[in-house]
Scaffold this active site. Structure first.
Site, PDB file in Angstrom:
ATOM      1  N   HIS A  87      -3.245  -1.736   4.740  1.00 31.06           N
ATOM      2  CA  HIS A  87      -4.664  -2.021   4.485  1.00 31.06           C
ATOM      3  C   HIS A  87      -5.363  -2.514   5.751  1.00 31.06           C
ATOM      4  O   HIS A  87      -6.478  -2.103   6.052  1.00 31.06           O
ATOM      5  CB  HIS A  87      -4.818  -3.068   3.378  1.00 31.06           C
ATOM      6  CG  HIS A  87      -4.193  -2.666   2.088  1.00 31.06           C
ATOM      7  ND1 HIS A  87      -4.018  -3.547   1.043  1.00 31.06           N
ATOM      8  CD2 HIS A  87      -3.685  -1.481   1.653  1.00 31.06           C
ATOM      9  CE1 HIS A  87      -3.438  -2.928   0.034  1.00 31.06           C
ATOM     10  NE2 HIS A  87      -3.218  -1.678   0.393  1.00 31.06           N
ATOM     11  N   HIS A 244      -7.838   4.044  -3.745  1.00 31.98           N
ATOM     12  CA  HIS A 244      -6.893   3.163  -3.067  1.00 31.98           C
ATOM     13  C   HIS A 244      -5.765   3.960  -2.415  1.00 31.98           C
ATOM     14  O   HIS A 244      -5.279   3.582  -1.331  1.00 31.98           O
ATOM     15  CB  HIS A 244      -6.299   2.130  -4.020  1.00 31.98           C
ATOM     16  CG  HIS A 244      -5.420   1.170  -3.276  1.00 31.98           C
ATOM     17  ND1 HIS A 244      -5.933   0.162  -2.495  1.00 31.98           N
ATOM     18  CD2 HIS A 244      -4.069   1.122  -3.124  1.00 31.98           C
ATOM     19  CE1 HIS A 244      -4.929  -0.480  -1.909  1.00 31.98           C
ATOM     20  NE2 HIS A 244      -3.791   0.083  -2.268  1.00 31.98           N
ATOM     21  N   ASP A 248      -4.446   3.709   1.555  1.00 32.81           N
ATOM     22  CA  ASP A 248      -3.059   3.703   2.022  1.00 32.81           C
ATOM     23  C   ASP A 248      -2.810   4.830   3.022  1.00 32.81           C
ATOM     24  O   ASP A 248      -2.162   4.633   4.060  1.00 32.81           O
ATOM     25  CB  ASP A 248      -2.100   3.848   0.845  1.00 32.81           C
ATOM     26  CG  ASP A 248      -1.996   2.585  -0.004  1.00 32.81           C
ATOM     27  OD1 ASP A 248      -2.439   1.520   0.462  1.00 32.81           O
ATOM     28  OD2 ASP A 248      -1.481   2.679  -1.131  1.00 32.81           O
ATOM     29  N   HIS A 271       3.464   6.191   0.648  1.00 33.66           N
ATOM     30  CA  HIS A 271       3.833   5.762   1.993  1.00 33.66           C
ATOM     31  C   HIS A 271       5.000   6.560   2.567  1.00 33.66           C
ATOM     32  O   HIS A 271       4.976   6.949   3.741  1.00 33.66           O
ATOM     33  CB  HIS A 271       4.205   4.276   1.976  1.00 33.66           C
ATOM     34  CG  HIS A 271       3.109   3.392   1.486  1.00 33.66           C
ATOM     35  ND1 HIS A 271       1.890   3.303   2.106  1.00 33.66           N
ATOM     36  CD2 HIS A 271       3.043   2.547   0.414  1.00 33.66           C
ATOM     37  CE1 HIS A 271       1.119   2.434   1.460  1.00 33.66           C
ATOM     38  NE2 HIS A 271       1.797   1.980   0.428  1.00 33.66           N
TER      39      HIS A 271
END
Length: 316
Positions: A87, A244, A248, A271
């Site tokens: 973030h 969101h 990421d 991720h």
């Protein structure tokens, strides 16, 4: 529409330090975080002030990623790590901060409200300073993909930085969501950065048993329970979940260290897959050309038409 200026093609750093305090989402530990201006070509470098130098310095780059379970963790050769960097890195990158020295007195970046918004607001308030070095950019000349099960992530040729993200969850509170935006500071600050991280009530106990989500609460995350959003205030956007996921992805891809002139497409990617994409990208040098950001934007057509155009070599 903002007109591109000469300074947009130059590196930037913060005008002055910015300080944050908060709690880590996974470790639950209270931490103090300070962002400092840094010299050109520094990139993002973390320093664990709770540990002894020189072993406490951790560069934030794609090759220093050591863990991608629920967040992105970076580490150095001495085993020193910094967790949940995505973030903050997303906020720095999207706000045009190329170089930053980051001091932190604990193992994890504070989660703040679960989004990148608190970081973005302070970076914009402090402002940035132009530096006398050019920004570099990787121009995609061919598309490149990584896949894992029903998830995929790829980057394809496109004349400007662009991102597409789609998700598909069984939970009725989320379902199928997608978003497609040009990646620039205005779009990120207006539409993306305020989207919060999220989790499911049925996973909370398991995560806590594994030592994760120790600092999680509805003050810093969206909680999905029985196919409903449990947070009393509800959602900030109808499609906050996919927004969101884009936060990421911006943070994960920023670990490349240069701008990407191309179109990122993520389908259920997280991720792990984002980092796998960067690792594959670095070893498929025939799919891109490295040049200045100005050259990449202004001369994109010529770069794409020249099969021999590879630009500079990438410095790891």
């Amino acid at each position: 529409m903002k007109q591109t200026t000469h300074t947009d093609y130059l590196q930037h750093t913060l005008k002055q330090p910015i300080h944050f305090i908060g709690r880590g989402l996974h470790t639950g530990k209270h931490v103090s975080l300070t962002l400092h201006p840094a010299a050109p070509d520094t990139g993002y470098v973390f320093c664990r002030t709770d540990l002894q130098p020189p072993y406490n310095v951790v560069p934030a780059r794609w090759m220093t990623v050591t863990e991608t379970r629920l967040s992105t963790t970076i580490g150095n050769n001495h085993g020193v790590t910094v967790t949940t960097v995505e973030h903050l890195v997303a906020a720095l990158f999207a706000c045009g901060v190329d170089n930053c020295h980051i001091e932190i007195d604990g193992p994890e970046i504070p989660i703040m409200d679960g989004s990148a918004k608190p970081f973005v607001e302070q970076i914009i308030a402090i402002g940035t300073e132009t530096q006398k070095k050019k920004r570099m950019a990787l121009v995609m000349k061919e598309e490149l993909w990584v896949n894992e099960g029903n998830a995929s992530a790829g980057i394809m040729p496109f004349p400007e930085p662009w991102m597409d993200m789609s998700i598909d969850f069984k939970s009725k509170a989320i379902g199928q969501q997608n978003i497609s935006v040009k990646l620039d500071q205005k779009n990120f600050s207006d539409y993306i950065c305020a989207a919060r991280t999220f989790g499911f009530s049925e996973h909370v106990e398991t995560m806590k048993t594994l030592g994760l989500a120790q600092g999680g609460s509805m003050r810093n995350a969206i909680l999905v329970e029985n196919d409903m959003v449990a947070n009393p205030e509800g959602l900030r956007f109808d499609n906050e979940f996919v927004r969101h996921k884009m936060v990421d992805a911006v943070g994960d891809l920023a670990l490349l260290g240069v701008h990407i002139v191309g179109r990122f497409v993520g389908n259920r990617s997280g991720h792990r897959l984002n980092n796998q994409l960067l690792r594959k990208l670095m070893y498929k040098e025939d799919t891109w050309a490295l040049t200045t950001l100005e050259d990449a934007i202004v001369n994109w057509d010529q770069i794409m038409e020249d099969p021999a155009r590879q630009g500079w070599q990438f410095e790891f």
